[in-house]
Scaffold this motif. Structure first.
Motif, PDB file in Angstrom:
ATOM      1  N   LEU A  70       0.823  -1.205   0.000  1.00 47.69           N
ATOM      2  CA  LEU A  70       0.000   0.000   0.000  1.00 47.69           C
ATOM      3  C   LEU A  70       0.858   1.256   0.000  1.00 47.69           C
ATOM      4  O   LEU A  70       0.640   2.187  -0.792  1.00 47.69           O
ATOM      5  N   ARG A  71       1.835   1.299   0.885  1.00 50.00           N
ATOM      6  CA  ARG A  71       2.722   2.461   0.943  1.00 50.00           C
ATOM      7  C   ARG A  71       3.466   2.650  -0.379  1.00 50.00           C
ATOM      8  O   ARG A  71       3.624   3.789  -0.852  1.00 50.00           O
ATOM      9  N   SER A  72       3.905   1.547  -0.983  1.00 46.80           N
ATOM     10  CA  SER A  72       4.653   1.647  -2.239  1.00 46.80           C
ATOM     11  C   SER A  72       3.788   2.178  -3.375  1.00 46.80           C
ATOM     12  O   SER A  72       4.242   2.971  -4.206  1.00 46.80           O
ATOM     13  N   GLN A  87      -9.027   7.234  -0.398  1.00 51.15           N
ATOM     14  CA  GLN A  87      -9.983   6.237   0.080  1.00 51.15           C
ATOM     15  C   GLN A  87      -9.397   4.864  -0.260  1.00 51.15           C
ATOM     16  O   GLN A  87      -8.980   4.624  -1.391  1.00 51.15           O
ATOM     17  N   LEU A  88      -9.343   3.962   0.706  1.00 54.20           N
ATOM     18  CA  LEU A  88      -8.805   2.624   0.502  1.00 54.20           C
ATOM     19  C   LEU A  88      -9.949   1.628   0.305  1.00 54.20           C
ATOM     20  O   LEU A  88     -10.911   1.610   1.083  1.00 54.20           O
ATOM     21  N   VAL A  89      -9.838   0.792  -0.737  1.00 47.69           N
ATOM     22  CA  VAL A  89     -10.738  -0.344  -0.934  1.00 47.69           C
ATOM     23  C   VAL A  89      -9.855  -1.576  -1.068  1.00 47.69           C
ATOM     24  O   VAL A  89      -9.070  -1.686  -2.021  1.00 47.69           O
ATOM     25  N   VAL A  90      -9.946  -2.497  -0.101  1.00 46.08           N
ATOM     26  CA  VAL A  90      -9.035  -3.629  -0.058  1.00 46.08           C
ATOM     27  C   VAL A  90      -9.809  -4.945  -0.036  1.00 46.08           C
ATOM     28  O   VAL A  90     -10.853  -5.061   0.616  1.00 46.08           O
ATOM     29  N   GLY A  91      -9.312  -5.917  -0.781  1.00 48.41           N
ATOM     30  CA  GLY A  91      -9.950  -7.219  -0.855  1.00 48.41           C
ATOM     31  C   GLY A  91      -9.072  -8.323  -0.292  1.00 48.41           C
ATOM     32  O   GLY A  91      -7.838  -8.232  -0.310  1.00 48.41           O
ATOM     33  N   THR A  92      -9.702  -9.369   0.220  1.00 46.27           N
ATOM     34  CA  THR A  92      -9.003 -10.579   0.644  1.00 46.27           C
ATOM     35  C   THR A  92      -9.994 -11.727   0.584  1.00 46.27           C
ATOM     36  O   THR A  92     -11.214 -11.505   0.520  1.00 46.27           O
ATOM     37  N   GLU A 110      -8.067  -2.196  10.354  1.00 48.34           N
ATOM     38  CA  GLU A 110      -6.749  -2.049  10.985  1.00 48.34           C
ATOM     39  C   GLU A 110      -5.691  -1.638   9.975  1.00 48.34           C
ATOM     40  O   GLU A 110      -4.803  -0.829  10.265  1.00 48.34           O
ATOM     41  N   LEU A 111      -5.772  -2.199   8.759  1.00 48.57           N
ATOM     42  CA  LEU A 111      -4.836  -1.802   7.706  1.00 48.57           C
ATOM     43  C   LEU A 111      -5.021  -0.328   7.378  1.00 48.57           C
ATOM     44  O   LEU A 111      -4.043   0.431   7.268  1.00 48.57           O
ATOM     45  N   GLY A 112      -6.278   0.092   7.236  1.00 50.99           N
ATOM     46  CA  GLY A 112      -6.544   1.490   6.948  1.00 50.99           C
ATOM     47  C   GLY A 112      -6.087   2.404   8.076  1.00 50.99           C
ATOM     48  O   GLY A 112      -5.538   3.489   7.822  1.00 50.99           O
ATOM     49  N   ALA A 113      -6.291   1.963   9.318  1.00 46.14           N
ATOM     50  CA  ALA A 113      -5.873   2.775  10.463  1.00 46.14           C
ATOM     51  C   ALA A 113      -4.359   2.911  10.498  1.00 46.14           C
ATOM     52  O   ALA A 113      -3.830   3.997  10.789  1.00 46.14           O
ATOM     53  N   ALA A 114      -3.645   1.821  10.190  1.00 40.55           N
ATOM     54  CA  ALA A 114      -2.182   1.875  10.185  1.00 40.55           C
ATOM     55  C   ALA A 114      -1.673   2.827   9.103  1.00 40.55           C
ATOM     56  O   ALA A 114      -0.630   3.466   9.266  1.00 40.55           O
ATOM     57  N   ALA A 115      -2.423   2.901   8.003  1.00 38.87           N
ATOM     58  CA  ALA A 115      -2.038   3.803   6.913  1.00 38.87           C
ATOM     59  C   ALA A 115      -2.636   5.194   7.079  1.00 38.87           C
ATOM     60  O   ALA A 115      -2.229   6.128   6.390  1.00 38.87           O
ATOM     61  N   GLY A 116      -3.627   5.310   7.963  1.00 40.98           N
ATOM     62  CA  GLY A 116      -4.291   6.590   8.154  1.00 40.98           C
ATOM     63  C   GLY A 116      -5.278   6.933   7.059  1.00 40.98           C
ATOM     64  O   GLY A 116      -5.483   8.101   6.737  1.00 40.98           O
ATOM     65  N   VAL A 117      -5.913   5.882   6.480  1.00 42.77           N
ATOM     66  CA  VAL A 117      -6.817   6.072   5.349  1.00 42.77           C
ATOM     67  C   VAL A 117      -8.141   5.370   5.631  1.00 42.77           C
ATOM     68  O   VAL A 117      -8.141   4.219   6.078  1.00 42.77           O
ATOM     69  N   PRO A 118      -9.292   6.011   5.373  1.00 37.04           N
ATOM     70  CA  PRO A 118     -10.582   5.329   5.546  1.00 37.04           C
ATOM     71  C   PRO A 118     -10.699   4.146   4.596  1.00 37.04           C
ATOM     72  O   PRO A 118     -10.207   4.198   3.460  1.00 37.04           O
ATOM     73  N   THR A 119     -11.375   3.077   5.061  1.00 36.50           N
ATOM     74  CA  THR A 119     -11.290   1.798   4.366  1.00 36.50           C
ATOM     75  C   THR A 119     -12.644   1.153   4.123  1.00 36.50           C
ATOM     76  O   THR A 119     -13.527   1.198   4.984  1.00 36.50           O
ATOM     77  N   VAL A 120     -12.786   0.541   2.955  1.00 39.65           N
ATOM     78  CA  VAL A 120     -13.866  -0.387   2.642  1.00 39.65           C
ATOM     79  C   VAL A 120     -13.213  -1.740   2.386  1.00 39.65           C
ATOM     80  O   VAL A 120     -12.245  -1.827   1.629  1.00 39.65           O
ATOM     81  N   THR A 121     -13.729  -2.802   3.010  1.00 39.35           N
ATOM     82  CA  THR A 121     -13.165  -4.142   2.838  1.00 39.35           C
ATOM     83  C   THR A 121     -14.116  -5.005   2.008  1.00 39.35           C
ATOM     84  O   THR A 121     -15.323  -5.021   2.251  1.00 39.35           O
ATOM     85  N   VAL A 122     -13.548  -5.707   1.026  1.00 42.68           N
ATOM     86  CA  VAL A 122     -14.304  -6.573   0.132  1.00 42.68           C
ATOM     87  C   VAL A 122     -13.808  -8.004   0.307  1.00 42.68           C
ATOM     88  O   VAL A 122     -12.592  -8.244   0.329  1.00 42.68           O
TER      89      VAL A 122
END
Length: 367
Positions: A70-72, A87-92, A110-122
Motif C-alpha cells: 500500500l505504501r509503495s 480512500q482505501l478499498v481492499v480485498g481478501t 486495521e490496515l486502513g488505520a495503520a495507513a491513516g486512510v478510511p477503508t472499505v473491505t471486500v
C-alpha cells in the motif's frame, strides 16, 4: 463508466519480488516464485509461492504485507498517505482468519488505520482483488471521491493448504494452466495495489498515467460453493457487462489475462466462455496467465493480474504461461508457449473466477 478513471500508481509484493518492472521482467523471462515450502501437516503438494521477510504470526503477516504494498503504491503515484482525499478499498479471501479467526472487516479497518486512510473491505473469494478495483472505480466514476487506492492482500496459511488438499483443487505435480496435463493449482501469497484517480485530479497534478479502468462487470452463477457453472454463462455475462460499461466491443480486445488456475474444471469453463465471447472476432485476443509464477494468491490475484494487463498493454507483449507445453486442443485463442508473445492493441481484460460463483471482469486500457 460515467467519467474516465485513470491508474496513476501501482505496486505489488510477490514471491518474485516487489519492484514493479523487476517482477514484470522476471515474468517475461519465465521465472517462477513457486518452491518447496515445508508443511507441518500432510498436504497434497509442498510447492507454494511465499513472500520473504514477513512475520510468522498470521495476522501480523497479512498486515505487514498489505501495508508494505500500500505504501509503495501511494508513493509510486507521487502522493502521501496523509492526503485527505485518499480512500482505501481492499480485498481478501480469508486472509489469516481460517488460522486466527477474527473479523475480515476488522483486518481491513486495521490496515486502513495503520495507513491513516478510511477503508472499505471486500471479501468475494478469489475475485476480491478485482472487486476492490471495481468498487473503487465506481466510487470515482460516480463522483464520490477523486482518488482510491484499491487492491488485494492474501497470505499462505496451513488451513488454506489443508483445505485445497482435501478439496482436490491443489495440483499433486505443478500448475500448468490450459495444458492437456493440467491437474490443479498451487497456492501463493502476495499483495497488489493500484491508485485510481479521476482524470481531472490526475491532470491537475500532472500525474503519470499507466492506463485506465474503463469498465467492469461481475456476475454470480450460484452454482456451488467451490465449482463454477460449467456452462460459462455468468463468465460471459461478466465480460459482456464490463465491455458494455466501457463502450467497447469484443473485437477491440487485444489481450486477456485469464484466471488460469490450472484446475480442469476452471480451465474448461474459461475455454468455453472465451469461445462464446470472441467467436464473432476473427482475430481474438492473446490470452496469458500468471498463477504458475505467483501461485494462486486468492484475494490478491485480481489486483495483481490487473497490473499485469496494464504492463502488457504498455509493452505490447505478454509472458509465456508458466508450465504450459501442450495447449488444450480446443482452446479458442492464442496462448504464449515457452516464450513471450507480442500483440497489438490498446484494450485488455482481466477475468477472475472465485469460489461461491464470484466472476468479475475488468476492462483496462492503455493511456
Amino acid at each position: 463508466m460515467t467519467s474516465r478513471v485513470l491508474v496513476t500508481g501501482m505496486a505489488w509484493d510477490t514471491a518474485l519480488g516487489a519492484g514493479l518492472d523487476d517482477v514484470w521482467s522476471a515474468l517475461l523471462s519465465g521465472a517462477s516464485g513457486i518452491r518447496p515450502v515445508p508443511s507441518a501437516h500432510k498436504v497434497r503438494n509442498e510447492l507454494a509461492a511465499v513472500v520473504p521477510d514477513l512475520p510468522e504470526d498470521y495476522r501480523e503477516r497479512q498486515q505487514a504485507l498489505g501495508l508494505r504494498a500500500l505504501r509503495s503504491a501511494v508513493a509510486d503515484a507521487g502522493l502521501e498517505l496523509s492526503d485527505p482525499r485518499l480512500q482505501l478499498v481492499v480485498g481478501t479471501s480469508y486472509g489469516p482468519d481460517l488460522d486466527a479467526p477474527d473479523s475480515l472487516a476488522r483486518w481491513g479497518d486495521e490496515l486502513g488505520a495503520a495507513a491513516g486512510v478510511p477503508t472499505v473491505t471486500v471479501s468475494t473469494a478469489c475475485s476480491a482483488g478485482s472487486d476492490a478495483v471495481l468498487v473503487g472505480a465506481a466510487l470515482i466514476a460516480d463522483g464520490v471521491t477523486d482518488i482510491c487506492v484499491v487492491g488485494g492482500v492474501d497470505i499462505l496459511t496451513p488451513a488454506k493448504r489443508l483445505g485445497h488438499s482435501l478439496l482436490g483443487t491443489m495440483s499433486p505435480t505443478t500448475l500448468r494452466a490450459f495444458d492437456t496435463a493440467r491437474d490443479g493449482m498451487l497456492l501463493g501469497e502476495g499483495a497488489a495495489f493500484l491508485v485510481l484517480e479521476s482524470a481531472e485530479s490526475a491532470a491537475h497534478r500532472w500525474a503519470r498515467v499507466y492506463g485506465a479502468v474503463s469498465g467492469a462487470g461481475s456476475a454470480n452463477d450460484a452454482h456451488g460453493a467451490t465449482a463454477p457453472d460449467p456452462s460459462g454463462d455468468t463468465v460471459v455475462r461478466a465480460m459482456e457487462t464490463a465491455l458494455r460499461s466501457a463502450g467497447r466491443d469484443a473485437s477491440e480486445v487485444a489481450v486477456l489475462n485469464a484466471h488460469g488456475s490450472g484446475t480442469p474444471v476452471n480451465d474448461d469453463v474459461e475455454s468455453l466462455s472465451f469461445r462464446r465471447m470472441f467467436k464473432p472476432a476473427p482475430d481474438g485476443p492473446v490470452v496469458f496467465a500468471t498463477k504458475g509464477a505467483f501461485g494462486h494468491t486468492l484475494g490478491a490475484t485480481g489486483a495483481m493480474e490487473a497490473m499485469a494487463v496494464l504492463l502488457a498493454l504498455r509493452d505490447q507483449c505478454v509472458p509465456a504461461v508458466p508450465g504450459l507445453t501442450e495447449p488444450l486442443p480446443d482452446f479458442p485463442l492464442r496462448l504464449p508457449v515457452h516464450e513471450p508473445l507480442a500483440f497489438s492493441g490498446a484494450v485488455g481484460l482481466s477475468v477472475t473466477l472465485g469460489f461461491g460463483g464470484f466472476n468479475t471482469c475488468l476492462v483496462l486500457e492503455a493511456p
